[in-house]
Design an enzyme around this catalytic site. Structure first.
Site, PDB file in Angstrom:
ATOM      1  N   MET A  93       0.766  -1.278  -0.047  1.00  0.00           N
ATOM      2  CA  MET A  93      -0.079   0.040  -0.050  1.00  0.00           C
ATOM      3  C   MET A  93       0.905   1.344   0.021  1.00  0.00           C
ATOM      4  SD  MET A  93      -2.789  -1.003   2.717  1.00  0.00           S
ATOM      5  CE  MET A  93      -1.480  -1.750   3.939  1.00  0.00           C
ATOM      6  N   VAL A 151       1.800  -5.398   8.004  1.00  0.00           N
ATOM      7  CA  VAL A 151       3.497  -4.953   8.092  1.00  0.00           C
ATOM      8  C   VAL A 151       3.453  -3.590   8.221  1.00  0.00           C
ATOM      9  CG1 VAL A 151       5.401  -5.503   7.185  1.00  0.00           C
ATOM     10  CG2 VAL A 151       3.720  -7.322   7.081  1.00  0.00           C
ATOM     11  N   GLY A 181       1.480   4.087   4.576  1.00  0.00           N
ATOM     12  CA  GLY A 181       2.305   3.187   3.897  1.00  0.00           C
ATOM     13  C   GLY A 181       2.656   2.060   4.468  1.00  0.00           C
ATOM     14  N   SER A 182       2.392   0.987   3.691  1.00  0.00           N
ATOM     15  CA  SER A 182       2.555  -0.333   4.444  1.00  0.00           C
ATOM     16  C   SER A 182       2.400  -1.697   3.408  1.00  0.00           C
ATOM     17  CB  SER A 182       1.720  -0.404   5.821  1.00  0.00           C
ATOM     18  OG  SER A 182       0.540  -0.208   5.270  1.00  0.00           O
ATOM     19  N   ARG A 183       2.133  -2.568   4.174  1.00  0.00           N
ATOM     20  CA  ARG A 183       1.687  -3.958   3.367  1.00  0.00           C
ATOM     21  C   ARG A 183       1.130  -5.130   4.037  1.00  0.00           C
ATOM     22  NH1 ARG A 183       7.479  -6.740   1.518  1.00  0.00           N
ATOM     23  NH2 ARG A 183       5.847  -8.735   0.951  1.00  0.00           N
TER      24      ARG A 183
END
Length: 212
Positions: A93, A151, A181-183
């Site tokens: 993301m 994450v 911002g991440s995953r």
């Protein structure tokens, strides 16, 4: 477990949006020209914390995307949480994606793990094992195991998870949020059939990642 109908703007963003609007309005009253950057920031905050309702696919045994973003990994690997070989599908993301996280399957939460860690770029492979992360283990209604891992990223500093062991989730149900911002990594049984490829853009809930 906290749940609420889709409010369009995620509740996690209300304080940030209020502050941004107060500063922008105050700057406009003081000096309209100097307020432009603050209005841009307010618009960014507004778009970051949007949380639209989504149509939920009803295909049997479908695994839905838990997040908006781009597929950065599809591979056979080790699920460190359930100590099994698994298929991992990772959704990255960026700051322009919706950051609300949704349950990929219908199932019961068996366990939740939180691991403190680093804040390196979530687009990198090592983010899955080195970054701050929160994992939930879901047992589907037909007895299959799915692990969904939030994450943290380079500028993400807060992972929010609202479920605990014993909670029952429906596919597409909101269960958490990651700021900035991440995953999300999804670990699936080896028998799953993956429906996406690296580089694909996906939408939380509406995109089918795999079939169990």
């Amino acid at each position: 477990m906290n749940s609420y109908p889709h409010p369009i703007i995620a509740r996690e963003g209300w304080p940030f949006l209020a502050i941004a609007l107060i500063l922008a309005i105050g700057a406009t009253v003081w000096c309209a020209a100097w307020s432009i950057p603050l209005w841009i920031i307010a618009l960014f905050v507004l778009q970051f914390f949007r949380d639209p309702a989504r149509e939920i696919p009803q295909q049997k045994d479908a695994v839905l995307s838990p997040a908006d973003g781009r597929i950065v990994k599809v591979e056979r690997t080790r699920d460190e949480y359930l100590q099994r070989d698994a298929i991992k599908v990772s959704v990255f993301m960026n700051v322009f994606n919706v950051h609300s996280n949704r349950s990929p399957v219908d199932g019961t939460v068996q366990q939740v793990w939180y691991n403190p860690g680093k804040f390196i770029n979530a687009d990198l492979d090592k983010a899955s094992t080195e970054n701050e992360r929160n994992a939930i283990w879901l047992k589907t209604t037909n007895g299959q195991d799915v692990t969904s891992v939030q994450v943290a990223g380079l500028i993400a500093r807060r992972i929010l998870c609202y479920v605990k062991a014993g909670d029952v989730l429906a596919r597409g149900q909101r269960y958490g949020f990651i700021r900035f911002g991440s995953r999300v990594d999804v670990y699936l049984p080896l028998t799953a059939t993956v429906k996406v490829a690296i580089g694909d853009k996906v939408s939380a809930t509406t995109t089918i990642l795999a079939q169990l």
